[in-house]
Design a protein around this motif. Structure first.
Motif, short mmCIF file in Angstrom:
data_model
loop_
_atom_site.label_atom_id
_atom_site.label_comp_id
_atom_site.label_asym_id
_atom_site.label_seq_id
_atom_site.Cartn_x
_atom_site.Cartn_y
_atom_site.Cartn_z
N SER A 170 11.18 -10.90 -15.58
CA SER A 170 12.44 -11.24 -16.09
C SER A 170 12.80 -12.71 -15.58
O SER A 170 13.20 -13.73 -16.39
N ALA A 171 12.67 -12.70 -14.30
CA ALA A 171 13.14 -14.02 -13.60
C ALA A 171 12.24 -15.14 -13.88
O ALA A 171 12.57 -16.13 -14.10
N SER A 172 10.98 -14.79 -13.95
CA SER A 172 9.91 -15.65 -14.43
C SER A 172 9.98 -15.97 -15.91
O SER A 172 9.88 -17.49 -16.18
N ILE A 181 12.79 -18.57 -15.83
CA ILE A 181 12.23 -19.85 -15.20
C ILE A 181 11.49 -20.80 -16.30
O ILE A 181 11.63 -22.06 -16.19
N MET A 235 11.31 -7.01 -13.08
CA MET A 235 12.30 -7.69 -12.21
C MET A 235 11.61 -8.99 -12.26
O MET A 235 12.52 -10.25 -12.33
#
Length: 130
Positions: free
Chosen positions: A110-112, A115, A107
């Motif tokens: 994925s966000a990193s 970004i 999780m």
């Protein structure tokens, strides 16, 4: 050997591709339930995301510390979750800790990835003056 290296690099650059391959393969070929196929896809993709996010981090901040920083955060998470599990249950289940940290890493990675990809795109646009 070059084929394996190049395949790993390709799958690390596009980590959503192995996710889709494993998910669809697990769901249709093995007739797994959606939940099991999703978890398997998450587990496989995490490895590619770790290397991809580390490379994006290194590229963004002009350093070579990205992989080690991710590894450090994962080890800290193992220690915190293991300590909490020891306080609550009086024993440590290493397999459960590994699963939790690995899936939390999916999780966060994925966000990193999103970004750092956006930062890289904006950085490229600003540098080229387009």
């Amino acid at each position: 050997m070059d084929f394996l290296r190049n395949s790993f690099i390709f799958l690390s650059i596009l980590p959503f591709f192995p996710f889709l391959l494993v998910y669809l393969g697990g769901y249709y070929w093995r007739k797994n339930t959606r939940n099991r196929a999703l978890l398997l896809a998450m587990d496989v993709t995490t490895l590619f995301l770790i290397f991809s996010v580390a490379a994006l981090f290194n590229n963004t901040f002009h350093t070579r510390f990205g992989f080690y920083l991710i590894l450090l955060f994962m080890l800290i998470a193992v220690g915190l979750i293991g300590g909490a599990q020891n306080r609550l249950k009086g024993r440590i289940d290493a397999r459960k800790i590994a699963k939790v940290v690995w899936r939390m890493s999916f999780m966060l990675m994925s966000a990193s990835y999103i970004i750092f990809t956006l930062i890289g795109i904006f950085k490229y646009i600003i540098q080229t003056g387009a």
